[in-house]
Write a protein that holds these residues in place. Sequence first.
Motif, mmCIF file in Angstrom:
data_model
loop_
_atom_site.group_PDB
_atom_site.id
_atom_site.type_symbol
_atom_site.label_atom_id
_atom_site.label_comp_id
_atom_site.label_asym_id
_atom_site.label_seq_id
_atom_site.Cartn_x
_atom_site.Cartn_y
_atom_site.Cartn_z
ATOM 1 N N SER A 1 7.930 -11.198 27.990
ATOM 2 C CA SER A 1 7.152 -12.340 27.507
ATOM 3 C C SER A 1 5.675 -12.165 27.841
ATOM 4 O O SER A 1 4.807 -12.588 27.065
ATOM 5 C CB SER A 1 7.720 -13.691 27.963
ATOM 6 N N ALA A 2 5.379 -11.472 28.955
ATOM 7 C CA ALA A 2 3.966 -11.180 29.234
ATOM 8 C C ALA A 2 3.392 -10.261 28.150
ATOM 9 O O ALA A 2 2.246 -10.412 27.727
ATOM 10 C CB ALA A 2 3.827 -10.526 30.614
ATOM 11 N N ASP B 1 2.761 -12.267 25.003
ATOM 12 C CA ASP B 1 1.640 -13.136 25.287
ATOM 13 C C ASP B 1 0.316 -12.373 25.182
ATOM 14 O O ASP B 1 -0.634 -12.802 24.516
ATOM 15 C CB ASP B 1 1.831 -13.633 26.728
ATOM 16 N N HIS B 2 0.302 -11.210 25.830
ATOM 17 C CA HIS B 2 -0.909 -10.390 25.833
ATOM 18 C C HIS B 2 -1.262 -9.956 24.404
ATOM 19 O O HIS B 2 -2.415 -10.021 23.988
ATOM 20 C CB HIS B 2 -0.699 -9.168 26.729
ATOM 21 N N SER C 1 -0.607 -11.378 21.609
ATOM 22 C CA SER C 1 -1.109 -12.444 20.733
ATOM 23 C C SER C 1 -2.522 -12.877 21.116
ATOM 24 O O SER C 1 -3.234 -13.476 20.323
ATOM 25 C CB SER C 1 -0.166 -13.644 20.783
ATOM 26 N N LYS C 2 -2.934 -12.562 22.360
ATOM 27 C CA LYS C 2 -4.259 -13.012 22.800
ATOM 28 C C LYS C 2 -5.332 -11.943 22.675
ATOM 29 O O LYS C 2 -6.473 -12.158 23.046
ATOM 30 C CB LYS C 2 -4.173 -13.476 24.254
#
Length: 420
Positions: A76-77, A80-81, A83-84
């Motif tokens: 999930s990290a 997350d990374h 998408s950012k």
Amino acid sequence: MDLSDIFESASRSKIFADRSLLRPDYVPLELPHREKMITSLGRILSPALVGDRPSNVFVYGLTGTGKTAVTRYVTSALADHASKMKTPVPVSVKYINTRENDTSYRVLAEMASGIGIRVPFTGLSVAEVRARLVGALRSITTIYVVVLDEIDAMISRIGDPFLYQITRMNEEIQPSQMSIIGITNDIRLADNLDPRVKSSLNDEQVFFPQYQANELQDILAERAKLAFLPGALEPDVIPFCAAIGAREHGDARRSLDLLRRAGEIAEIRGANRVQRQDVEEARAALENDTIIDSIKSLTLDSRVLLLVLANAKLRGKDKLTSGELYASYENIITNGLKDNALTERRLADLVKSLEMSNLITANLVSEGRGGRTKHISLQIDPSRVIQSLADDPRLGDLAGSVGRDVLAHHEDCGARRWIL
Ligand SMILES: Nc1ncnc2c1ncn2[C@@H]1O[C@H](COP(=O)(O)OP(=O)(O)OP(=O)(O)O)[C@@H](O)[C@H]1O
Ligand SMILES: [Mg+2]
């Protein structure tokens, strides 16, 4: 004080600040003593961030060593990374527990849902579900990281050719690419896989060693800070839970379960501190749960065998001969439970497997004149059998009547009819 204040103060825990943090599915924000595995998995997956396909990974280690927690945390990290990032990279991640989704259909449907494709729960052919998944992946461009947790369950049920098929899907889904993370606590699994599956899944491996007692203490202390109210734990509670978990092959789940259960026991006691004694009780209660779960998962025939033995034991008869056991079994089974009782040969197999699970013992004894029989006895408290079967749809009434009879010390012949 109005009524809502009274209820409010009664419902406010004196032990827990937030008990949901001790739930088994909670993924903590920090995973002490797993820095190495987090870094390894992170390195293996990082090519996804530049649009390259990460290697497939095989994650293995004994139960409760943090495999699921670490993998969920890292994947999930990663998403997350991705998408950012300044120019976001299309990375999709899907976690699938293959014990819960244990057919090819379910696994493929879950894989489809991870990229937003809804597949009906049943009704299509497996080939159709696969075609929809492949079609969808071809129409988008993504790096798809699929976590298949507890793959031993999937393999024992649908075999490893399916796993091979999944790992080969890459040839059809371009421009998308897929990576598989397979997780298992069966450490010998890799050796037993079909060599083709093994070589495609085994690009990289991450091994999770068992936790030592001091590591478990850190894990528990970290979790307890947020889950319990300040001062709610006596100082020896965490070391004790950690020591028990360490003895049971370094299992963090075991230690956390003990801590949660001990807290609940203290709470029921009305205490405002958890003590070592509560952990002792929690341990007994958890062992009881394990036994009860294993009885519930047995076949109807095996449950009846245990019920006969429990009933006899509660009435002071510690062992039955195989003949006595089978006769009582047949009596119950043919009394409306099933059309046919099992043959003696099949029953002998069931007895053997109950013996392997340490629920009973069966000793061969000679009977004079060359005859031999088995003396079979229950190895667990008979009330646990009754308790496990109390809500059994087919044996509940019978189990209930045994329990009531014995409680009332009522040696009624009617109820004994089916015993011997
Ligand atoms: N390093 C850690 N820090 C905090 N909590 C942890 C850590 N390792 C494990 N846990 C917790 O312990 C429990 C068991 O961990 P997890 O579910 O990851 O084990 P597992 O290796 O997947 O076991 P199994 O093979 O039985 O599935 C979970 O509640 C998890 O949150
Ligand atoms: Mg797991």
